[in-house]
Scaffold this motif. Structure first.
Motif, PDB file in Angstrom:
ATOM      1  N   GLY A  88      -5.644  89.891 137.338  1.00  0.00           N
ATOM      2  CA  GLY A  88      -4.817  90.574 136.353  1.00  0.00           C
ATOM      3  C   GLY A  88      -5.107  90.109 134.939  1.00  0.00           C
ATOM      4  O   GLY A  88      -4.236  90.174 134.070  1.00  0.00           O
ATOM      5  N   LEU A  89      -6.330  89.635 134.702  1.00  0.00           N
ATOM      6  CA  LEU A  89      -6.697  89.115 133.397  1.00  0.00           C
ATOM      7  C   LEU A  89      -7.330  90.179 132.515  1.00  0.00           C
ATOM      8  O   LEU A  89      -8.104  91.007 132.982  1.00  0.00           O
ATOM      9  CB  LEU A  89      -7.692  87.965 133.536  1.00  0.00           C
ATOM     10  N   ASP A  90      -7.019  90.107 131.249  1.00  0.00           N
ATOM     11  CA  ASP A  90      -7.704  90.892 130.233  1.00  0.00           C
ATOM     12  C   ASP A  90      -8.485  89.877 129.413  1.00  0.00           C
ATOM     13  O   ASP A  90      -7.896  88.983 128.788  1.00  0.00           O
ATOM     14  CB  ASP A  90      -6.694  91.634 129.367  1.00  0.00           C
ATOM     15  N   LEU A  91      -9.800  89.984 129.424  1.00  0.00           N
ATOM     16  CA  LEU A  91     -10.622  88.981 128.741  1.00  0.00           C
ATOM     17  C   LEU A  91     -10.333  88.898 127.251  1.00  0.00           C
ATOM     18  O   LEU A  91     -10.589  87.876 126.629  1.00  0.00           O
ATOM     19  CB  LEU A  91     -12.102  89.261 128.977  1.00  0.00           C
ATOM     20  N   ALA A  92      -9.766  89.944 126.687  1.00  0.00           N
ATOM     21  CA  ALA A  92      -9.411  89.902 125.269  1.00  0.00           C
ATOM     22  C   ALA A  92      -8.306  88.882 125.013  1.00  0.00           C
ATOM     23  O   ALA A  92      -8.157  88.391 123.896  1.00  0.00           O
ATOM     24  CB  ALA A  92      -8.978  91.286 124.798  1.00  0.00           C
ATOM     25  N   VAL A  94      -8.056  85.963 126.709  1.00  0.00           N
ATOM     26  CA  VAL A  94      -8.482  84.646 127.183  1.00  0.00           C
ATOM     27  C   VAL A  94      -9.576  84.106 126.254  1.00  0.00           C
ATOM     28  O   VAL A  94     -10.586  84.769 126.063  1.00  0.00           O
ATOM     29  CB  VAL A  94      -9.024  84.729 128.626  1.00  0.00           C
ATOM     30  N   PRO A  95      -9.371  82.930 125.680  1.00  0.00           N
ATOM     31  CA  PRO A  95     -10.438  82.347 124.844  1.00  0.00           C
ATOM     32  C   PRO A  95     -11.716  82.172 125.660  1.00  0.00           C
ATOM     33  O   PRO A  95     -11.690  81.675 126.791  1.00  0.00           O
ATOM     34  CB  PRO A  95      -9.872  80.981 124.426  1.00  0.00           C
ATOM     35  N   ALA A  96     -12.843  82.575 125.110  1.00  0.00           N
ATOM     36  CA  ALA A  96     -14.106  82.554 125.833  1.00  0.00           C
ATOM     37  C   ALA A  96     -14.479  81.161 126.335  1.00  0.00           C
ATOM     38  O   ALA A  96     -15.125  81.029 127.373  1.00  0.00           O
ATOM     39  CB  ALA A  96     -15.221  83.098 124.941  1.00  0.00           C
ATOM     40  N   ASP A  97     -14.077  80.119 125.631  1.00  0.00           N
ATOM     41  CA  ASP A  97     -14.426  78.772 126.059  1.00  0.00           C
ATOM     42  C   ASP A  97     -13.461  78.216 127.101  1.00  0.00           C
ATOM     43  O   ASP A  97     -13.562  77.077 127.521  1.00  0.00           O
ATOM     44  CB  ASP A  97     -14.515  77.832 124.856  1.00  0.00           C
TER      45      ASP A  97
END
Length: 101
Positions: A88-92, A94-97
């Protein structure tokens, strides 16, 4: 020390594509080994293997342009996308690191 949290799962295997299909077949004792069909094995000593069959990238990733990638990369892309959806994650958000697949 890093904390690791598994939030979703995605699978592309010889016994099932997708978490539920894989799990159901695993519990049912399905065996993914059979005669290799994707290439001629006559020059080899072994003729059986565990192939992912019935994989159609367009069913999972239509119009993506990923068809140019190798088959293993296509499996990884589909499994990663499924894991993200399962989590259920939206990569926007979540910090990329702070995320990995």
């Amino acid at each position: 020390m890093y904390r690791v949290v598994i939030t979703g799962i995605g699978v592309v295997t010889p016994i099932g594509i997708g978490r539920q299909a894989f799990w159901d077949n695993l519990l049912a004792g399905v065996n993914g080994f059979s005669d290799v069909a994707s290439f001629d094995t006559s020059a080899y000593r072994v003729h059986r293997g565990a192939e992912v069959r019935d994989f159609d990238l367009s069913a999972y990733d239509p119009d993506s342009g990923h068809a140019r990638f190798g088959r293993a990369t296509q499996f990884a892309l589909v499994a990663a996308r499924e894991a993200l959806e399962d989590a259920g994650l939206d990569l926007a958000d979540v910090p990329a690191d702070r995320a990995g697949v």
